[in-house]
Design a protein around this motif. Sequence first.
Motif, PDB file in Angstrom:
ATOM      1  N   ALA A  34       0.847  -1.195   0.000  1.00  0.00           N
ATOM      2  CA  ALA A  34       0.000   0.000   0.000  1.00  0.00           C
ATOM      3  C   ALA A  34       0.879   1.241   0.000  1.00  0.00           C
ATOM      4  O   ALA A  34       1.922   1.281   0.671  1.00  0.00           O
ATOM      5  CB  ALA A  34      -0.920   0.010   1.219  1.00  0.00           C
ATOM      6  N   ASN A  36       0.804   5.904  -0.912  1.00  0.00           N
ATOM      7  CA  ASN A  36      -0.038   7.096  -1.057  1.00  0.00           C
ATOM      8  C   ASN A  36       0.173   7.826  -2.377  1.00  0.00           C
ATOM      9  O   ASN A  36      -0.278   8.957  -2.544  1.00  0.00           O
ATOM     10  CB  ASN A  36       0.212   8.060   0.108  1.00  0.00           C
ATOM     11  CG  ASN A  36       1.627   8.618   0.114  1.00  0.00           C
ATOM     12  OD1 ASN A  36       2.539   8.015  -0.445  1.00  0.00           O
ATOM     13  ND2 ASN A  36       1.822   9.753   0.764  1.00  0.00           N
ATOM     14  N   ASP A  38      -0.159   8.590  -6.509  1.00  0.00           N
ATOM     15  CA  ASP A  38      -1.131   8.465  -7.588  1.00  0.00           C
ATOM     16  C   ASP A  38      -0.666   7.378  -8.550  1.00  0.00           C
ATOM     17  O   ASP A  38       0.549   7.099  -8.661  1.00  0.00           O
ATOM     18  CB  ASP A  38      -1.259   9.810  -8.323  1.00  0.00           C
ATOM     19  CG  ASP A  38      -2.362   9.788  -9.368  1.00  0.00           C
ATOM     20  OD1 ASP A  38      -3.523   9.952  -8.990  1.00  0.00           O
ATOM     21  OD2 ASP A  38      -2.039   9.594 -10.555  1.00  0.00           O
ATOM     22  N   THR A  39      -1.591   6.778  -9.254  1.00  0.00           N
ATOM     23  CA  THR A  39      -1.227   5.705 -10.191  1.00  0.00           C
ATOM     24  C   THR A  39      -0.398   6.205 -11.370  1.00  0.00           C
ATOM     25  O   THR A  39       0.192   5.410 -12.096  1.00  0.00           O
ATOM     26  CB  THR A  39      -2.489   5.002 -10.726  1.00  0.00           C
ATOM     27  OG1 THR A  39      -3.373   5.976 -11.293  1.00  0.00           O
ATOM     28  CG2 THR A  39      -3.203   4.256  -9.613  1.00  0.00           C
ATOM     29  N   TYR A  67      -2.163  -1.418  -3.475  1.00  0.00           N
ATOM     30  CA  TYR A  67      -3.243  -0.524  -3.059  1.00  0.00           C
ATOM     31  C   TYR A  67      -2.707   0.911  -3.109  1.00  0.00           C
ATOM     32  O   TYR A  67      -2.091   1.385  -2.145  1.00  0.00           O
ATOM     33  CB  TYR A  67      -3.715  -0.858  -1.643  1.00  0.00           C
ATOM     34  CG  TYR A  67      -4.217  -2.276  -1.481  1.00  0.00           C
ATOM     35  CD1 TYR A  67      -5.566  -2.575  -1.619  1.00  0.00           C
ATOM     36  CD2 TYR A  67      -3.335  -3.322  -1.183  1.00  0.00           C
ATOM     37  CE1 TYR A  67      -6.038  -3.878  -1.477  1.00  0.00           C
ATOM     38  CE2 TYR A  67      -3.792  -4.620  -1.039  1.00  0.00           C
ATOM     39  CZ  TYR A  67      -5.142  -4.892  -1.184  1.00  0.00           C
ATOM     40  OH  TYR A  67      -5.588  -6.191  -1.042  1.00  0.00           O
ATOM     41  N   GLY A  69      -2.727   5.293  -3.918  1.00  0.00           N
ATOM     42  CA  GLY A  69      -3.544   6.473  -3.641  1.00  0.00           C
ATOM     43  C   GLY A  69      -3.994   6.652  -2.215  1.00  0.00           C
ATOM     44  O   GLY A  69      -5.017   7.274  -1.947  1.00  0.00           O
ATOM     45  N   GLN A  71      -5.141   4.440  -0.061  1.00  0.00           N
ATOM     46  CA  GLN A  71      -6.308   3.632   0.327  1.00  0.00           C
ATOM     47  C   GLN A  71      -6.204   3.119   1.762  1.00  0.00           C
ATOM     48  O   GLN A  71      -7.215   2.929   2.438  1.00  0.00           O
ATOM     49  CB  GLN A  71      -6.477   2.446  -0.627  1.00  0.00           C
ATOM     50  CG  GLN A  71      -6.845   2.811  -2.044  1.00  0.00           C
ATOM     51  CD  GLN A  71      -6.976   1.580  -2.933  1.00  0.00           C
ATOM     52  OE1 GLN A  71      -7.485   0.548  -2.506  1.00  0.00           O
ATOM     53  NE2 GLN A  71      -6.513   1.674  -4.165  1.00  0.00           N
ATOM     54  N   MET A  72      -4.972   2.897   2.219  1.00  0.00           N
ATOM     55  CA  MET A  72      -4.764   2.413   3.584  1.00  0.00           C
ATOM     56  C   MET A  72      -4.140   3.471   4.478  1.00  0.00           C
ATOM     57  O   MET A  72      -3.591   3.154   5.540  1.00  0.00           O
ATOM     58  CB  MET A  72      -3.905   1.141   3.569  1.00  0.00           C
ATOM     59  CG  MET A  72      -4.569  -0.040   2.915  1.00  0.00           C
ATOM     60  SD  MET A  72      -3.625  -1.560   3.180  1.00  0.00           S
ATOM     61  CE  MET A  72      -4.616  -2.743   2.255  1.00  0.00           C
ATOM     62  N   THR A  78       0.598   3.427   7.204  1.00  0.00           N
ATOM     63  CA  THR A  78       0.970   2.153   6.577  1.00  0.00           C
ATOM     64  C   THR A  78       2.206   1.541   7.237  1.00  0.00           C
ATOM     65  O   THR A  78       2.324   0.319   7.330  1.00  0.00           O
ATOM     66  CB  THR A  78       1.194   2.317   5.061  1.00  0.00           C
ATOM     67  OG1 THR A  78       2.140   3.369   4.815  1.00  0.00           O
ATOM     68  CG2 THR A  78      -0.111   2.630   4.348  1.00  0.00           C
ATOM     69  N   THR A  90       5.234  -1.113   2.083  1.00  0.00           N
ATOM     70  CA  THR A  90       4.739   0.235   1.829  1.00  0.00           C
ATOM     71  C   THR A  90       5.880   1.099   1.327  1.00  0.00           C
ATOM     72  O   THR A  90       7.040   0.698   1.338  1.00  0.00           O
ATOM     73  CB  THR A  90       4.107   0.857   3.083  1.00  0.00           C
ATOM     74  OG1 THR A  90       3.408   2.053   2.721  1.00  0.00           O
ATOM     75  CG2 THR A  90       5.164   1.224   4.129  1.00  0.00           C
TER      76      THR A  90
END
Length: 332
Positions: A34, A36, A38-39, A67, A69, A71-72, A78, A90
Amino acid sequence: MKFNHIAAQQLLALSFATFAFSATAMDKVTLKLAHNLDTSHIVHQTWVQMAKDLSAESGGKMKLRIYPGGQMGGPRETLELLQNGALDMTKAMANELEAFTPAYSVYSLPYLFKNDAHFNAVVHGPVGDAMTEATKEKGFFPVAAYVGGTRSFYAKKPIHSPADMKGMKFRVIVTPTTIRFIELLGASPVSIPLGEVYTALQQGVIDGAENNEPSYVQTRHEEVAKYYTENQHTAMPDYLVIANKTWDRLSDEQKAVLEKVLKKSEATQAKAWDLMVAESVKEAEKDGATFITVDKEPFRQALQPLYDDFKKDPVRGPWITKIESAGEGIAQ
């Protein structure tokens, strides 16, 4: 230009040949990663490719589920999930690991490295290995390091030396180090969320900011701050961090496969990053931005008091000495 498209093209072009791993006896495992980002980010694109490589190298026995963006949660959340055994891997920048292992705070020191060769000798050499060992007691440790670029100043007027910065207001990621850093250069540090910087520049709330070239273009800041000064004050790696519990439950075969694809991902991302920087400069120049080459020595001299304070610190001082030693013999 769509940067996710650029990233995908670059990673595809730089992809190495993958050879299937003989894994008939290997247990199946799915690793959860996971972050943070962007794709569209080059590091996320790197991990998408790594997931494919991991599956191919393990004969389909090892999977990577991503995962993106936030999400966690953000890096702090994380990393805590890693400690709790609820997540396998992470992403964390060096300054985000600082809260867990103070050694990483040295990366926020301006002009810590002579050049890219010195940076790589530290991050991928004995000093980086020692930092990794120091991190393990927190329940996780870095298994790969990626280029995060060098941060430079950009502003609404040209900056050729610290004298040009006097009285200016710069948006920075506010920490005790960055506050002192900006003040020593004669400017004022301002804390503004990244999403609000464009408007702040446009309205004159701030005079400039600092970041790497791809971020300068992706945020469209080149539209409102036309002068990018290539003073390259800090270089900070992005790390892929794995939980101790995850690493310990992998077999030797699984570890070998993971290490192989991680090493490939580091090389691929570094080359893709260089291409991204070149493309970003072209895009910014098309939009009317000017890139200014400067003598870095006046900036280094202005920041010497900060460097001296770091060297006196009982935790950071020894790490800085190790980093300096790693740069011996490397030309400026």
